[in-house]
Design a protein around this motif. Sequence first.
Motif, PDB file in Angstrom:
ATOM      1  N   LEU A 135       0.836  -1.207   0.000  1.00  9.97           N
ATOM      2  CA  LEU A 135       0.000   0.000   0.000  1.00  9.97           C
ATOM      3  C   LEU A 135       0.870   1.257   0.000  1.00  9.97           C
ATOM      4  N   GLY A 136       1.964   1.237   0.736  1.00 10.86           N
ATOM      5  CA  GLY A 136       2.887   2.369   0.748  1.00 10.86           C
ATOM      6  C   GLY A 136       3.485   2.628  -0.621  1.00 10.86           C
ATOM      7  N   LYS A 137       3.881   1.555  -1.309  1.00 12.92           N
ATOM      8  CA  LYS A 137       4.425   1.704  -2.660  1.00 12.92           C
ATOM      9  C   LYS A 137       3.369   2.243  -3.619  1.00 12.92           C
ATOM     10  N   LEU A 138       2.135   1.772  -3.473  1.00  8.07           N
ATOM     11  CA  LEU A 138       1.050   2.241  -4.326  1.00  8.07           C
ATOM     12  C   LEU A 138       0.800   3.731  -4.122  1.00  8.07           C
ATOM     13  N   VAL A 139       0.758   4.161  -2.874  1.00 17.98           N
ATOM     14  CA  VAL A 139       0.534   5.584  -2.580  1.00 17.98           C
ATOM     15  C   VAL A 139       1.689   6.420  -3.123  1.00 17.98           C
ATOM     16  N   GLY A 140       2.920   5.937  -2.957  1.00 24.89           N
ATOM     17  CA  GLY A 140       4.079   6.650  -3.496  1.00 24.89           C
ATOM     18  C   GLY A 140       4.009   6.784  -5.003  1.00 24.89           C
ATOM     19  N   THR A 141       3.586   5.727  -5.667  1.00 24.26           N
ATOM     20  CA  THR A 141       3.455   5.753  -7.125  1.00 24.26           C
ATOM     21  C   THR A 141       2.359   6.725  -7.556  1.00 24.26           C
ATOM     22  N   MET A 142       1.273   6.746  -6.798  1.00 26.18           N
ATOM     23  CA  MET A 142       0.167   7.648  -7.135  1.00 26.18           C
ATOM     24  C   MET A 142       0.534   9.109  -6.851  1.00 26.18           C
ATOM     25  N   ALA A 147       3.192  15.276  -7.236  1.00 24.28           N
ATOM     26  CA  ALA A 147       4.325  15.987  -6.651  1.00 24.28           C
ATOM     27  C   ALA A 147       5.156  16.667  -7.737  1.00 24.28           C
ATOM     28  N   LYS A 148       5.344  15.998  -8.867  1.00 19.52           N
ATOM     29  CA  LYS A 148       6.111  16.581  -9.970  1.00 19.52           C
ATOM     30  C   LYS A 148       5.382  17.798 -10.529  1.00 19.52           C
ATOM     31  N   LEU A 149       4.069  17.723 -10.664  1.00 21.64           N
ATOM     32  CA  LEU A 149       3.280  18.854 -11.145  1.00 21.64           C
ATOM     33  C   LEU A 149       3.418  20.043 -10.192  1.00 21.64           C
ATOM     34  N   VAL A 150       3.335  19.794  -8.914  1.00 17.52           N
ATOM     35  CA  VAL A 150       3.472  20.874  -7.927  1.00 17.52           C
ATOM     36  C   VAL A 150       4.854  21.509  -8.015  1.00 17.52           C
ATOM     37  N   ARG A 151       5.900  20.689  -8.133  1.00 16.25           N
ATOM     38  CA  ARG A 151       7.260  21.244  -8.263  1.00 16.25           C
ATOM     39  C   ARG A 151       7.383  22.072  -9.536  1.00 16.25           C
ATOM     40  N   THR A 152       6.795  21.601 -10.621  1.00 16.41           N
ATOM     41  CA  THR A 152       6.852  22.330 -11.895  1.00 16.41           C
ATOM     42  C   THR A 152       6.132  23.661 -11.782  1.00 16.41           C
ATOM     43  N   LEU A 153       4.944  23.646 -11.210  1.00 17.15           N
ATOM     44  CA  LEU A 153       4.189  24.889 -11.039  1.00 17.15           C
ATOM     45  C   LEU A 153       4.898  25.849 -10.086  1.00 17.15           C
TER      46      LEU A 153
END
Length: 178
Positions: A135-142, A147-153
Amino acid sequence: MSLNLEQKQAVVAEVAKEIAGAQAIVMVENRGLPVAAMTQLRAKARASGVYFRVVKNTLVRRAVVDTPFAQLADRMVGPLAYGIGPDPVAVAKVLNDFAKGHDKFVITGGAMPGQQMSAKEIASLASLPSRQELLGKLVGTMQAPIAKLVRTLNEVPSKLVRGLAAVRDAKSAAEASA
């Protein structure tokens, strides 16, 4: 010390209740294991959400009747203890890890609903990541694309601020040289 009829019925009811919510049962043979080691195992099992108990085989046979684990009844022979839990990997991990350090504690088999398992299959199941890890890996993948979009913005205003700071520094350097 033998149990009276009411106590036996209570044990069968307790085990049947655990089996009703279980996704795995693992049977282990424990001949001559010290009490301290069993206490340690019970504590680990409790912490992992695994029901672990030494019960008479006849009582467990009655508890598994009309369940997906009924095929185990004919394999319940000898001094057995039972690990029962809703997470098959957790049950297998707790008992397999304990068996590695204690030669008198031997996994004899087990089952998942409708499927019997050998000791080797239980060891393979124990090597899988637990439900929590998956479940932790799934949440990290999701979370990764968000997170990348937020960093880009966030990078757009940061570049603007750095550009304005560079212009300010350039103007102050030009005024200082003039």
